[in-house]
Design a protein around this motif. Structure first.
Motif, PDB file in Angstrom:
ATOM      1  N   TRP A   1     -59.247  36.178-102.095  1.00  0.00           N
ATOM      2  CA  TRP A   1     -58.588  35.498-100.699  1.00  0.00           C
ATOM      3  C   TRP A   1     -59.868  36.299 -99.885  1.00  0.00           C
ATOM      4  CZ3 TRP A   1     -53.714  36.816-103.783  1.00  0.00           C
ATOM      5  CH2 TRP A   1     -54.049  35.756-104.124  1.00  0.00           C
ATOM      6  N   GLU A   2     -59.949  36.686 -99.776  1.00  0.00           N
ATOM      7  CA  GLU A   2     -61.663  37.363 -98.850  1.00  0.00           C
ATOM      8  C   GLU A   2     -62.734  36.944 -98.502  1.00  0.00           C
ATOM      9  OE1 GLU A   2     -62.209  41.721 -99.706  1.00  0.00           O
ATOM     10  OE2 GLU A   2     -60.684  42.054 -99.644  1.00  0.00           O
ATOM     11  N   ALA A   3     -63.059  36.047 -99.683  1.00  0.00           N
ATOM     12  CA  ALA A   3     -64.385  35.082 -99.784  1.00  0.00           C
ATOM     13  C   ALA A   3     -63.984  34.095 -98.405  1.00  0.00           C
ATOM     14  CB  ALA A   3     -64.201  33.950-101.058  1.00  0.00           C
ATOM     15  N   SER A   4     -65.567  33.776 -98.186  1.00  0.00           N
ATOM     16  CA  SER A   4     -65.905  33.184 -97.364  1.00  0.00           C
ATOM     17  C   SER A   4     -65.672  31.880 -97.739  1.00  0.00           C
ATOM     18  CB  SER A   4     -67.699  32.892 -96.810  1.00  0.00           C
ATOM     19  OG  SER A   4     -68.087  32.843 -97.754  1.00  0.00           O
ATOM     20  N   GLY A   5     -65.948  30.822 -96.924  1.00  0.00           N
ATOM     21  CA  GLY A   5     -65.531  29.379 -97.289  1.00  0.00           C
ATOM     22  C   GLY A   5     -66.709  28.996 -98.229  1.00  0.00           C
ATOM     23  N   ALA A   6     -68.007  29.082 -97.206  1.00  0.00           N
ATOM     24  CA  ALA A   6     -68.879  28.641 -98.625  1.00  0.00           C
ATOM     25  C   ALA A   6     -68.280  29.355-100.350  1.00  0.00           C
ATOM     26  CB  ALA A   6     -69.697  29.241 -98.777  1.00  0.00           C
ATOM     27  N   GLU A   7     -68.301  30.833-100.693  1.00  0.00           N
ATOM     28  CA  GLU A   7     -67.881  31.671-102.019  1.00  0.00           C
ATOM     29  C   GLU A   7     -66.442  30.727-101.959  1.00  0.00           C
ATOM     30  OE1 GLU A   7     -69.112  36.132-101.145  1.00  0.00           O
ATOM     31  OE2 GLU A   7     -67.584  35.409-100.451  1.00  0.00           O
ATOM     32  N   ARG A   8     -65.623  30.434-101.639  1.00  0.00           N
ATOM     33  CA  ARG A   8     -64.633  29.533-102.320  1.00  0.00           C
ATOM     34  C   ARG A   8     -64.814  28.677-102.818  1.00  0.00           C
ATOM     35  NH1 ARG A   8     -59.280  31.075 -98.505  1.00  0.00           N
ATOM     36  NH2 ARG A   8     -59.350  32.794 -97.853  1.00  0.00           N
ATOM     37  N   ARG A   9     -65.963  27.553-101.985  1.00  0.00           N
ATOM     38  CA  ARG A   9     -66.568  26.199-102.446  1.00  0.00           C
ATOM     39  C   ARG A   9     -66.974  26.854-103.974  1.00  0.00           C
ATOM     40  NH1 ARG A   9     -66.804  24.942 -97.087  1.00  0.00           N
ATOM     41  NH2 ARG A   9     -69.196  26.069 -97.276  1.00  0.00           N
ATOM     42  N   MET A  10     -67.869  28.012-104.030  1.00  0.00           N
ATOM     43  CA  MET A  10     -68.618  28.398-105.473  1.00  0.00           C
ATOM     44  C   MET A  10     -67.775  28.648-105.598  1.00  0.00           C
ATOM     45  SD  MET A  10     -68.716  31.190-106.758  1.00  0.00           S
ATOM     46  CE  MET A  10     -69.015  32.610-105.732  1.00  0.00           C
ATOM     47  N   ILE A  11     -66.351  29.005-106.078  1.00  0.00           N
ATOM     48  CA  ILE A  11     -65.282  29.321-107.038  1.00  0.00           C
ATOM     49  C   ILE A  11     -64.585  28.287-107.233  1.00  0.00           C
ATOM     50  CG2 ILE A  11     -62.893  30.675-107.106  1.00  0.00           C
ATOM     51  CD1 ILE A  11     -63.843  32.449-104.857  1.00  0.00           C
ATOM     52  N   LYS A  12     -64.200  27.643-106.499  1.00  0.00           N
ATOM     53  CA  LYS A  12     -63.584  25.840-106.765  1.00  0.00           C
ATOM     54  C   LYS A  12     -64.724  25.466-107.683  1.00  0.00           C
ATOM     55  CE  LYS A  12     -60.824  23.721-104.456  1.00  0.00           C
ATOM     56  NZ  LYS A  12     -60.313  23.238-103.481  1.00  0.00           N
ATOM     57  N   ASN A  13     -65.609  25.606-107.746  1.00  0.00           N
ATOM     58  CA  ASN A  13     -66.585  24.629-108.081  1.00  0.00           C
ATOM     59  C   ASN A  13     -67.150  25.215-109.617  1.00  0.00           C
ATOM     60  OD1 ASN A  13     -66.577  22.593-106.861  1.00  0.00           O
ATOM     61  ND2 ASN A  13     -68.040  23.296-105.026  1.00  0.00           N
ATOM     62  N   LEU A  14     -67.126  26.201-109.320  1.00  0.00           N
ATOM     63  CA  LEU A  14     -68.281  27.077-110.960  1.00  0.00           C
ATOM     64  C   LEU A  14     -67.074  28.304-111.411  1.00  0.00           C
ATOM     65  CD1 LEU A  14     -71.317  27.995-109.172  1.00  0.00           C
ATOM     66  CD2 LEU A  14     -70.900  26.769-111.033  1.00  0.00           C
ATOM     67  N   LEU A  15     -66.235  28.483-110.794  1.00  0.00           N
ATOM     68  CA  LEU A  15     -66.052  29.836-111.786  1.00  0.00           C
ATOM     69  C   LEU A  15     -64.446  29.276-112.233  1.00  0.00           C
ATOM     70  CD1 LEU A  15     -66.245  32.748-109.878  1.00  0.00           C
ATOM     71  CD2 LEU A  15     -67.799  31.394-111.491  1.00  0.00           C
ATOM     72  N   MET A  16     -63.691  28.369-111.075  1.00  0.00           N
ATOM     73  CA  MET A  16     -62.293  27.292-111.925  1.00  0.00           C
ATOM     74  C   MET A  16     -62.206  26.641-112.011  1.00  0.00           C
ATOM     75  SD  MET A  16     -59.348  29.009-108.937  1.00  0.00           S
ATOM     76  CE  MET A  16     -59.896  30.797-108.938  1.00  0.00           C
ATOM     77  N   GLY A  17     -61.269  25.821-112.496  1.00  0.00           N
ATOM     78  CA  GLY A  17     -60.932  24.217-113.078  1.00  0.00           C
ATOM     79  C   GLY A  17     -59.279  24.157-112.264  1.00  0.00           C
ATOM     80  N   MET A  18     -59.210  23.089-111.774  1.00  0.00           N
ATOM     81  CA  MET A  18     -57.964  22.481-111.559  1.00  0.00           C
ATOM     82  C   MET A  18     -57.247  21.609-112.017  1.00  0.00           C
ATOM     83  SD  MET A  18     -54.860  23.595-110.304  1.00  0.00           S
ATOM     84  CE  MET A  18     -53.146  23.438-109.190  1.00  0.00           C
ATOM     85  N   VAL A  19     -56.454  21.221-112.599  1.00  0.00           N
ATOM     86  CA  VAL A  19     -55.629  20.259-113.270  1.00  0.00           C
ATOM     87  C   VAL A  19     -54.729  19.959-112.528  1.00  0.00           C
ATOM     88  CG1 VAL A  19     -54.831  18.544-114.896  1.00  0.00           C
ATOM     89  CG2 VAL A  19     -57.163  19.985-115.087  1.00  0.00           C
ATOM     90  N   TYR A  20     -53.474  19.209-111.621  1.00  0.00           N
ATOM     91  CA  TYR A  20     -52.615  18.604-110.954  1.00  0.00           C
ATOM     92  C   TYR A  20     -51.730  18.757-111.824  1.00  0.00           C
ATOM     93  CZ  TYR A  20     -55.070  20.570-106.679  1.00  0.00           C
ATOM     94  OH  TYR A  20     -55.882  20.926-106.102  1.00  0.00           O
TER      95      TYR A  20
END
Length: 277
Positions: free
Chosen positions: A97-116
């Protein structure tokens, strides 16, 4: 799964509050709403750890905070307080939650996946199934068309969708197939963490069974750690190694799933288990 290993995810003191709060909030809550100032405490001081290869179940009634927890982890809402550290983000040395916008996109794209629970939130319904997965690959800067096609084919095969239908839009698929496309998209870049939020709710029982069996196969094949949210303890019993029980935004019990099912300690957990028998 060994609990002595470094956790894939560590959450500490996660709080989501709607309202300013007041001194009476500590003593005058009705469910999770303060009767004095009206502040709603969607989550209160939630802490957990998820280990490599583990399925951690989160169970609780509607309004218990399960989906708020998932949305916080996937940046769909901003927590009021707390930290969440991923082993693969800055070696676990900083909260996501301290990550920048670019880092957050990286986290969502590479480090985790979400199924709603609702596939509309996780898929572009007018795009083809293949395009949905390719979008995730491109976001991770994969540009080789042949490799992307191969990866899309592999993922659709893993979730048992015929490659002959990869060009069709998810809006033409059944609910169970839409969930399977979501799972394949979430797995596109081999994330260490998969977030599953009520993925079987609203599906027919036979379709639920197929999706649950698929999740078991995905875990075995990819070794991914899974945070699995459900209001249904039967789903948790089938899949989860450990289970967290939530009520009114708080964790009221946590332990090995078998232990919780056989010897529940909290009155709410006892009520859940008795309803399952």
């Amino acid at each position: 799964m060994r609990l002595t290993e470094t956790p894939v995810l560590t959450v500490r003191g996660l709080t989501v509050r709607y309202g300013d709060g007041c001194p009476a909030c500590g003593t005058s809550l009705e469910k999770n709403r303060c009767t004095a100032c009206g502040t709603v405490w969607a989550l209160r001081n939630v802490s957990l750890e998820l280990f490599p290869g583990e399925v951690l179940g989160i169970v609780g009634e509607s309004g218990s905070g399960k989906s708020t927890l998932m949305k916080s982890l996937y940046f769909d809402l901003t927590p009021t307080e707390g930290t969440a550290r991923l082993r693969d983000y800055r070696d676990g040395g900083a909260s996501i939650w301290e990550a920048s916008g670019a880092e957050r996109r990286m986290i969502k794209n590479l480090l985790m996946g979400m199924v709603y629970q609702n596939p509309v939130l996780g898929l572009r319904m007018d795009f083809s199934a293949a395009s949905n997965i390719a979008e995730k690959l491109i976001a991770a800067e994969n540009r080789n068309a042949a490799k992307m096609t191969g990866r899309v084919t592999e993922l659709l095969d893993a979730v048992e969708i015929l490659t002959s239908r990869m060009g069709e839009a998810p809006k033409n698929f059944s609910g169970g197939m839409q969930q399977r496309v979501q799972i394949s998209k979430a797995l596109a870049n081999n994330p260490a963490l998969l977030l599953l939020d009520e993925v079987t709710t609203g599906l027919d029982l036979s379709v639920q069974a197929k999706v649950l069996d698929l999740i078991r196969k995905i875990k075995a094949r990819y070794g991914v750690s899974i945070l699995l949210v459900s209001h249904d303890l039967a789903v948790i019993r089938m899949l989860a190694d450990r289970t967290i029980v939530m009520l009114d935004g708080q964790i009221v019990e946590i332990g090995l799933t078998d232990q919780i099912l056989e010897d529940p300690q909290h009155p709410y957990t006892q009520q859940l288990v008795h309803s399952l028998i």
